[in-house]
Design an enzyme around this catalytic site. Structure first.
Site, short mmCIF file in Angstrom:
data_model
loop_
_atom_site.label_atom_id
_atom_site.label_comp_id
_atom_site.label_asym_id
_atom_site.label_seq_id
_atom_site.Cartn_x
_atom_site.Cartn_y
_atom_site.Cartn_z
N THR A 97 -52.67 -20.40 21.86
CA THR A 97 -52.76 -19.94 23.25
C THR A 97 -52.07 -18.59 23.35
O THR A 97 -51.17 -18.29 22.57
CB THR A 97 -52.05 -20.91 24.21
OG1 THR A 97 -50.67 -20.94 23.83
CG2 THR A 97 -52.62 -22.29 24.14
N GLU A 140 -56.80 -25.08 25.44
CA GLU A 140 -56.47 -26.49 25.20
C GLU A 140 -57.64 -27.42 25.45
O GLU A 140 -57.58 -28.60 25.11
CB GLU A 140 -55.29 -26.92 26.08
CG GLU A 140 -53.95 -26.33 25.67
CD GLU A 140 -53.67 -24.97 26.32
OE1 GLU A 140 -54.63 -24.29 26.73
OE2 GLU A 140 -52.48 -24.61 26.41
N LYS A 167 -44.45 -18.71 46.94
CA LYS A 167 -43.81 -19.73 47.78
C LYS A 167 -43.02 -19.01 48.87
O LYS A 167 -41.92 -18.53 48.64
CB LYS A 167 -42.91 -20.62 46.93
CG LYS A 167 -43.73 -21.31 45.84
CD LYS A 167 -42.94 -22.35 45.07
CE LYS A 167 -43.83 -22.99 44.00
NZ LYS A 167 -43.92 -22.22 42.77
P1 AMP Z 1 -56.82 -19.43 28.06
O1 AMP Z 1 -56.31 -20.59 27.34
O2 AMP Z 1 -56.28 -18.13 27.57
O3 AMP Z 1 -58.30 -19.43 28.09
O4 AMP Z 1 -56.33 -19.51 29.57
C1 AMP Z 1 -56.61 -20.62 30.36
C2 AMP Z 1 -56.25 -20.34 31.79
O5 AMP Z 1 -57.06 -19.29 32.32
C3 AMP Z 1 -56.47 -21.49 32.72
O6 AMP Z 1 -55.44 -22.43 32.66
C4 AMP Z 1 -56.56 -20.79 34.07
O7 AMP Z 1 -55.28 -20.49 34.58
C5 AMP Z 1 -57.24 -19.50 33.71
N1 AMP Z 1 -58.67 -19.60 34.03
C6 AMP Z 1 -59.69 -19.80 33.18
N2 AMP Z 1 -60.86 -19.80 33.84
C7 AMP Z 1 -60.58 -19.61 35.15
C8 AMP Z 1 -61.35 -19.52 36.35
N3 AMP Z 1 -62.67 -19.60 36.35
N4 AMP Z 1 -60.69 -19.35 37.52
C9 AMP Z 1 -59.35 -19.25 37.55
N5 AMP Z 1 -58.58 -19.31 36.46
C10 AMP Z 1 -59.17 -19.48 35.27
#
Ligand code: AMP
Length: 538
Positions: free
Chosen positions: A181, A326, A432
């Site tokens: 990640t 994940e 917040k």
């Molecule tokens: P990654 O593991 O780098 O792909 O990041 C995952 C995170 O990206 C998720 O937990 C979200 O916070 C954000 N994310 C992915 N897709 C979206 C989406 N369509 N809208 C809002 N946040 C997103």
């Protein structure tokens, strides 16, 4: 029923024979170099033989340090099929993170694009387990010369090898691929995808309720193969026979537009920032994007204004999807249900993060740890479970992320009874303010729909009276006047008064993470360090 392991080798055999005439085309800057899936299958077998000779046995890690291209696809197929584990290194990470990740994963081999040698060379001496570097494509090899590592040429290494491989029968639960990640706090964490999880995920990606891939499609895979397995596009292409167009290092709007005009993809996947750059380019300079049927946007919230612009001006349907490293990564995808009849109802669904498929169960947990109802109104942190959701991090404990068999996503939002997810924020980005929560994403989306605004990022900053208040940083269209009062009253027509930012700043660009997401911690730091020229409206 028979116990047949769902494995990448099966996928490779299937794609390279049944869909042997489908193609992968890699952009070279002027045109493409093309190979059929049959050729890719043969070269994957050759690569596997070559890697065996380099001592890759059992579940050793073979890393890639590559853009999206044909050779990266070959590694995607060869490494897991031979029983080893493909580890996709994110080329945009900081050197310390790359070193940490390669050492944590104990990578034995790194396959690198010639163009990326200067980046790899900086960190290679500290990658203590790497013994071999295999270079694909042009680039000066000299910086790789260090005593602990042997350097090989990709094409030479595979040239004399047999074009078939007796792929071992693996346990479908064995690791096939490893991806870390991008980790905003602490060390990056590894997620190991199994053969089975990749197979099941690929079927979802191919389904109509996924990306709807068939052998009639050509997929432009903009989302990097080093980011969450390119959303499963490579494997789904081998499963469905969809052809692939790979942009290699040409990820700017102008070459992407040229690629689309020349290769006529029907489908594409990318993060919002890339598509908003492309939109601006098309609006300014034109371009033929008429081949695109659909574009999936995810990775961060897709501003509704971006979806609408592509539909209204170019007839391209943007489909919003949510996912994470994940969860392989596809978590939800937004296709309006049949019950949404008129355009307004369809739009209301399209702008959500989408519906969770049968395999991905979701629930919301409130601040007190209790599950809250999926009623479209109750807000909580999304927890998920399913066969392509990780059960742990690779050799790393993070008990806070797991909740009795559920994975805690860190994303906050609402779920409806018919399974649609709307995210309001990352838990850590929610503002917040005096006991109320303000959604930074909502404010950003509204601001980015304003004609003078290219990009907007809203973060919570400390406030004596309210605890936290929103700071809006905007990137303005060239020549637009700075009019914070105007932007604030524009927002005032759309959200409650107490949500309106008092603090405003104009910036040149919203800082981005290694995978193109808004990097809010940089903005918070710039604010704390007094680097932003902030105007406070009263
Ligand atoms: P990654 O593991 O780098 O792909 O990041 C995952 C995170 O990206 C998720 O937990 C979200 O916070 C954000 N994310 C992915 N897709 C979206 C989406 N369509 N809208 C809002 N946040 C997103």
């Amino acid at each position: 029923m028979q116990e047949v392991p769902l494995s990448i080798a099966r996928l490779l055999r299937f794609g390279s024979t049944v869909h042997g005439t489908s193609t992968v085309s890699t952009w070279t800057g002027e045109g493409v170099r093309r190979a059929t899936y049959a050729e890719v299958g043969s070269r994957a077998a050759q690569l596997a033989h070559a890697l065996r000779e380099l001592g890759v046995t059992s579940d050793q890690r073979v890393a890639t340090f590559m853009f999206n291209n044909q050779e990266h696809l070959e590694a995607y197929l060869a490494v897991p099929s031979m029983g080893a584990v493909l580890h996709t290194l994110n080329i945009r990470l900081f050197p310390e993170q790359l070193v940490y990740i390669a050492n944590h994963a104990q990578d034995h081999v790194v396959i690198v694009d010639g163009a990326l040698i200067p980046l790899l060379a900086k960190v290679l001496p500290e990658m203590t387990t790497v013994r071999h570097v295999v270079v694909s494509g042009a680039g000066d090899r000299t910086p790789l010369a260090i005593p602990t590592v042997q350097v090989h040429e990709y094409d030479e290494l595979i040239a004399a090898q047999p074009t078939t491989f007796d792929w071992p029968e693996v346990d479908e639960h064995d690791g096939a691929a490893l991806c870390y990640t991008s980790g905003t706090t602490g060390n990056p964490k590894g997620v190991v995808y199994s053969h089975r999880s990749i197979w099941l995920h690929s079927t979802q990606v191919c389904m109509t309720e996924g990306f709807g891939l068939t052998d009639n499609e050509t997929v432009l895979a903009v989302v990097p193969q080093f980011h969450a397995m390119s959303w499963g596009l490579a494997y789904a292409a081998f499963m469905s026979g969809a052809s692939l167009v790979m942009p290699d290092r040409f990820l700017q709007a102008a070459p992407l537009a040229a690629m689309i005009a020349a290769e006529r993809p029907t489908f594409a996947g990318a993060v919002p920032t890339i598509w908003s750059d492309l939109l601006r380019h098309l609006d300014a300079d034109g371009g033929d994007v008429s081949s695109l049927r659909e574009v999936v946007i995810g990775g961060s919230a897709c501003p509704p204004s971006l979806m609408e612009a592509f539909w209204d001006r170019y007839g391209i349907r943007v489909v919003h999807a949510w996912g994470m490293t994940e969860c392989s990564p596809l978590g939800s995808i937004s296709r309006p249900p049949v019950t949404a009849v008129d355009e307004d109802a369809k739009r209301a669904y399209r702008i959500t993060q989408g519906r969770l498929p049968a395999a991905v169960e979701g629930r919301l947990v409130g601040p007190d740890g209790e599950v809250v109802p999926s009623d479209g109104g109750s807000v909580g942190e999304l927890e998920i479970r399913g066969p392509w959701v990780t059960a742990s991090y690779y050799l790393d404990d993070d008990p806070d992320k797991f909740d009795e068999g559920w994975f805690r996503t860190g994303d906050v939002g609402v779920l409806t009874g018919d399974g649609f997810l709307t995210l309001t924020d990352r838990a850590k980005d929610v503002i917040k303010s005096g006991g109320e929560w303000i959604s930074s994403v909502e404010l950003e989306n509204l601001l980015m729909a304003h004609p003078d605004v290219i990009e907007a990022s809203v973060v919570g900053v400390p406030d004596d009276k309210w605890g936290e208040r929103p700071l809006a940083s905007v990137v303005l269209v060239e020549g637009a006047a700075v009019d914070f009062e105007g932007l604030r009253s524009y927002l005032g027509e759309r959200v409650a008064r107490w949500q309106l930012p008092e603090r405003w700043a104009v910036i040149d660009e919203v800082p981005k993470t290694s995978v193109g997401k808004f990097d809010k911690k940089v903005l918070r730091r710039r604010y704390a360090d007094g680097e932003l020229d902030v105007t406070t409206l009263v």
